[in-house]
Motif scaffolding. Sequence first.
Motif, PDB file in Angstrom:
ATOM      1  N   THR A  47       0.760  -1.004  -0.019  1.00 34.45           N
ATOM      2  CA  THR A  47      -0.122  -0.042  -0.088  1.00 34.45           C
ATOM      3  C   THR A  47       0.944   1.351   0.028  1.00 34.45           C
ATOM      4  OG1 THR A  47      -1.283  -1.184   1.406  1.00 34.45           O
ATOM      5  CG2 THR A  47      -1.945   1.003   1.130  1.00 34.45           C
ATOM      6  N   GLN A  48       1.915   1.338   0.868  1.00 36.75           N
ATOM      7  CA  GLN A  48       2.845   2.318   0.830  1.00 36.75           C
ATOM      8  C   GLN A  48       3.560   2.374  -0.328  1.00 36.75           C
ATOM      9  OE1 GLN A  48       0.875   3.568   3.445  1.00 36.75           O
ATOM     10  NE2 GLN A  48       2.678   4.807   3.465  1.00 36.75           N
ATOM     11  N   VAL A  49       4.083   1.333  -0.850  1.00 41.03           N
ATOM     12  CA  VAL A  49       4.671   1.319  -2.228  1.00 41.03           C
ATOM     13  C   VAL A  49       3.786   2.189  -3.438  1.00 41.03           C
ATOM     14  CG1 VAL A  49       5.976  -0.111  -4.076  1.00 41.03           C
ATOM     15  CG2 VAL A  49       6.326  -0.729  -1.740  1.00 41.03           C
ATOM     16  N   VAL A  50       2.726   1.813  -3.291  1.00 43.94           N
ATOM     17  CA  VAL A  50       1.888   2.345  -4.450  1.00 43.94           C
ATOM     18  C   VAL A  50       1.464   4.096  -4.242  1.00 43.94           C
ATOM     19  CG1 VAL A  50      -0.627   2.450  -5.037  1.00 43.94           C
ATOM     20  CG2 VAL A  50       0.363   0.206  -4.754  1.00 43.94           C
ATOM     21  N   LYS A  51       1.680   4.494  -3.087  1.00 45.60           N
ATOM     22  CA  LYS A  51       1.741   5.762  -3.091  1.00 45.60           C
ATOM     23  C   LYS A  51       2.865   6.463  -3.299  1.00 45.60           C
ATOM     24  CE  LYS A  51      -1.251   5.652   1.047  1.00 45.60           C
ATOM     25  NZ  LYS A  51      -1.191   5.424   2.579  1.00 45.60           N
ATOM     26  N   ALA A  52       4.181   5.686  -3.186  1.00 39.02           N
ATOM     27  CA  ALA A  52       5.591   6.156  -3.601  1.00 39.02           C
ATOM     28  C   ALA A  52       5.681   6.095  -5.076  1.00 39.02           C
ATOM     29  CB  ALA A  52       6.556   5.379  -3.101  1.00 39.02           C
ATOM     30  N   LEU A  53       5.051   4.999  -5.736  1.00 38.18           N
ATOM     31  CA  LEU A  53       5.031   4.878  -7.329  1.00 38.18           C
ATOM     32  C   LEU A  53       4.300   6.063  -7.746  1.00 38.18           C
ATOM     33  CD1 LEU A  53       4.724   0.900  -7.517  1.00 38.18           C
ATOM     34  CD2 LEU A  53       6.606   2.528  -8.269  1.00 38.18           C
ATOM     35  N   ASP A  54       3.058   6.534  -7.283  1.00 40.92           N
ATOM     36  CA  ASP A  54       2.211   7.408  -7.642  1.00 40.92           C
ATOM     37  C   ASP A  54       2.779   8.707  -7.836  1.00 40.92           C
ATOM     38  OD1 ASP A  54       0.179   5.699  -7.967  1.00 40.92           O
ATOM     39  OD2 ASP A  54      -1.036   6.097  -6.383  1.00 40.92           O
ATOM     40  N   GLN A  55       3.767   8.989  -6.569  1.00 40.67           N
ATOM     41  CA  GLN A  55       4.533  10.252  -6.621  1.00 40.67           C
ATOM     42  C   GLN A  55       5.559  10.297  -7.654  1.00 40.67           C
ATOM     43  OE1 GLN A  55       4.145  12.839  -4.412  1.00 40.67           O
ATOM     44  NE2 GLN A  55       4.683  11.767  -2.349  1.00 40.67           N
ATOM     45  N   LEU A  56       6.094   9.110  -7.879  1.00 41.13           N
ATOM     46  CA  LEU A  56       7.050   9.132  -9.060  1.00 41.13           C
ATOM     47  C   LEU A  56       6.272   9.297 -10.564  1.00 41.13           C
ATOM     48  CD1 LEU A  56       9.244   5.926  -7.972  1.00 41.13           C
ATOM     49  CD2 LEU A  56       9.850   8.337  -7.861  1.00 41.13           C
ATOM     50  N   ARG A  57       5.324   8.571 -10.653  1.00 40.88           N
ATOM     51  CA  ARG A  57       4.512   8.769 -11.827  1.00 40.88           C
ATOM     52  C   ARG A  57       4.204  10.357 -12.092  1.00 40.88           C
ATOM     53  NH1 ARG A  57       2.829   4.027 -12.906  1.00 40.88           N
ATOM     54  NH2 ARG A  57       2.079   3.850 -10.971  1.00 40.88           N
ATOM     55  N   CYS A  58       3.617  11.004 -11.101  1.00 40.15           N
ATOM     56  CA  CYS A  58       2.966  12.407 -10.940  1.00 40.15           C
ATOM     57  C   CYS A  58       4.315  13.157 -11.471  1.00 40.15           C
ATOM     58  CB  CYS A  58       2.639  12.770  -9.695  1.00 40.15           C
ATOM     59  SG  CYS A  58       1.181  12.538  -9.296  1.00 40.15           S
ATOM     60  N   ASN A  59       5.625  12.633 -11.158  1.00 43.08           N
ATOM     61  CA  ASN A  59       6.595  13.511 -11.260  1.00 43.08           C
ATOM     62  C   ASN A  59       7.462  13.163 -12.623  1.00 43.08           C
ATOM     63  OD1 ASN A  59       6.934  15.858  -9.217  1.00 43.08           O
ATOM     64  ND2 ASN A  59       6.717  14.019  -7.910  1.00 43.08           N
ATOM     65  N   GLN A  60       6.620  12.207 -13.343  1.00 42.51           N
ATOM     66  CA  GLN A  60       7.510  11.631 -14.484  1.00 42.51           C
ATOM     67  C   GLN A  60       8.791  11.084 -14.488  1.00 42.51           C
ATOM     68  OE1 GLN A  60       6.442  15.278 -15.920  1.00 42.51           O
ATOM     69  NE2 GLN A  60       4.630  14.511 -15.817  1.00 42.51           N
ATOM     70  N   CYS A  61       8.839  10.294 -13.320  1.00 44.70           N
ATOM     71  CA  CYS A  61      10.055   9.906 -12.993  1.00 44.70           C
ATOM     72  C   CYS A  61      10.137   8.334 -13.036  1.00 44.70           C
ATOM     73  CB  CYS A  61      10.680  10.268 -11.431  1.00 44.70           C
ATOM     74  SG  CYS A  61      12.319   9.810 -10.958  1.00 44.70           S
ATOM     75  N   LEU A  62       9.263   7.756 -13.813  1.00 45.40           N
ATOM     76  CA  LEU A  62       9.214   6.061 -13.823  1.00 45.40           C
ATOM     77  C   LEU A  62       9.682   5.671 -15.158  1.00 45.40           C
ATOM     78  CD1 LEU A  62       5.892   4.778 -12.212  1.00 45.40           C
ATOM     79  CD2 LEU A  62       8.153   4.426 -11.686  1.00 45.40           C
ATOM     80  N   ALA A  63      10.857   6.288 -15.545  1.00 43.30           N
ATOM     81  CA  ALA A  63      11.457   5.967 -16.620  1.00 43.30           C
ATOM     82  C   ALA A  63      13.044   6.077 -16.348  1.00 43.30           C
ATOM     83  CB  ALA A  63      11.018   7.064 -17.721  1.00 43.30           C
ATOM     84  N   PRO A  64      14.134   5.287 -16.913  1.00 43.35           N
ATOM     85  CA  PRO A  64      15.459   5.084 -16.541  1.00 43.35           C
ATOM     86  C   PRO A  64      16.075   6.533 -16.602  1.00 43.35           C
ATOM     87  CG  PRO A  64      14.586   3.380 -17.796  1.00 43.35           C
ATOM     88  CD  PRO A  64      13.506   4.054 -17.803  1.00 43.35           C
ATOM     89  N   ASN A  65      16.059   7.151 -17.692  1.00 45.90           N
ATOM     90  CA  ASN A  65      16.741   8.330 -17.958  1.00 45.90           C
ATOM     91  C   ASN A  65      16.172   9.484 -16.790  1.00 45.90           C
ATOM     92  OD1 ASN A  65      18.617   8.045 -20.072  1.00 45.90           O
ATOM     93  ND2 ASN A  65      16.988   7.788 -21.204  1.00 45.90           N
ATOM     94  N   ALA A  66      14.881   9.764 -16.754  1.00 48.14           N
ATOM     95  CA  ALA A  66      14.395  10.707 -15.689  1.00 48.14           C
ATOM     96  C   ALA A  66      14.811  10.301 -14.273  1.00 48.14           C
ATOM     97  CB  ALA A  66      12.907  10.527 -15.887  1.00 48.14           C
ATOM     98  N   MET A  67      14.824   9.215 -13.946  1.00 45.49           N
ATOM     99  CA  MET A  67      15.282   8.648 -12.691  1.00 45.49           C
ATOM    100  C   MET A  67      16.621   9.000 -12.537  1.00 45.49           C
ATOM    101  SD  MET A  67      14.548   5.348 -10.130  1.00 45.49           S
ATOM    102  CE  MET A  67      12.829   5.840 -10.002  1.00 45.49           C
ATOM    103  N   HIS A  68      17.465   8.863 -13.423  1.00 48.22           N
ATOM    104  CA  HIS A  68      18.844   8.995 -13.388  1.00 48.22           C
ATOM    105  C   HIS A  68      19.359  10.360 -13.475  1.00 48.22           C
ATOM    106  CE1 HIS A  68      23.320   7.882 -13.794  1.00 48.22           C
ATOM    107  NE2 HIS A  68      23.376   8.583 -15.091  1.00 48.22           N
TER     108      HIS A  68
END
Length: 226
Positions: A47-68
Amino acid sequence: MDTSSALSLDQAYELMLKHHGHQGWWPAESDFEMCVGAILTQNTSWTQVVKALDQLRCNQCLAPNAMHAVDEATLAQWIRPAGYFRLKARRLKAFVGVLIETFSGDLVAMLEGETSVVRERLLAIHGIGPETADSMLLYAGNHPVFVVDAYTRRIFSRHGWCSEHESYQSLQDLCHEKLGCSCCDEKVSRVEFWKDYHAQLVRIGKEFCRPRQPRCQACPLGALIG
Ligand code: SF4
C-alpha cells in the motif's frame, strides 16, 4: 522433503488458485516500474509502495533517464511514503546508474543472459539482495527462479514443508526441485507458474497466514494442515 510433501505443494497451488483466481503478477505498468517497485517494497507494505510509485509517476520519474537525472534528495522526498526513503533513494540511484551507464538504459539488455550471470549482476548493485534480484529476474526478465520471501517461509514451515529458519537458498532450491510446472516442463510454463505461485503465497500470507493467530479455518490451505 518427501514425495507426499511435494504433492502437497502442488495441491496448495490448486487450492489457492481455486480460491483467488490467477493473480496476474507483478502489478506494474512496465518492467522498469516493476524493478522500482521491487526495491521500494523492501521492508514495507505494498500500500505504501503504491503511494510512492504514484508520486514518481506524477513527477514523470518512472523512466530510466528521468530517474537517473533527478538528484537523490529529491527522489527521496518523492518516495517518502515507502519508508527508509533515503536508503531506498540511494538504492534506486545505484540501480538506475548501472542501467544507464552500463546498458544505455536498456532493461532488456540488463536482464538478458544466463540466469546465474544476470543474478550476480543484480546482486552486485548496492541494496539489491536475493529476494529483490529474484523478483526482477522472474517478473521483469522471465528467468526461471522462484522468489522466496517471509510469507513463503511462514506458510511452508507451518505446514512442515521446511523449517522455520530455512535459509533463502535452501528454500529456493527446494521450490526449484519440487515445483516443476504441473502441466509441462517447458521453461515458459514454469516461469508463468512460479510467477503466480509466489503471488498466491503473498495473498495467503496477507489475508490468512499472519505472524500471530493465523486464520486456518477460513484459509484455502486449511485442508492441508496436519
Ligand atoms: S493460515 Fe493456516 S492454513 Fe493458511 S497457510 Fe497459514 S498455517 Fe496454512
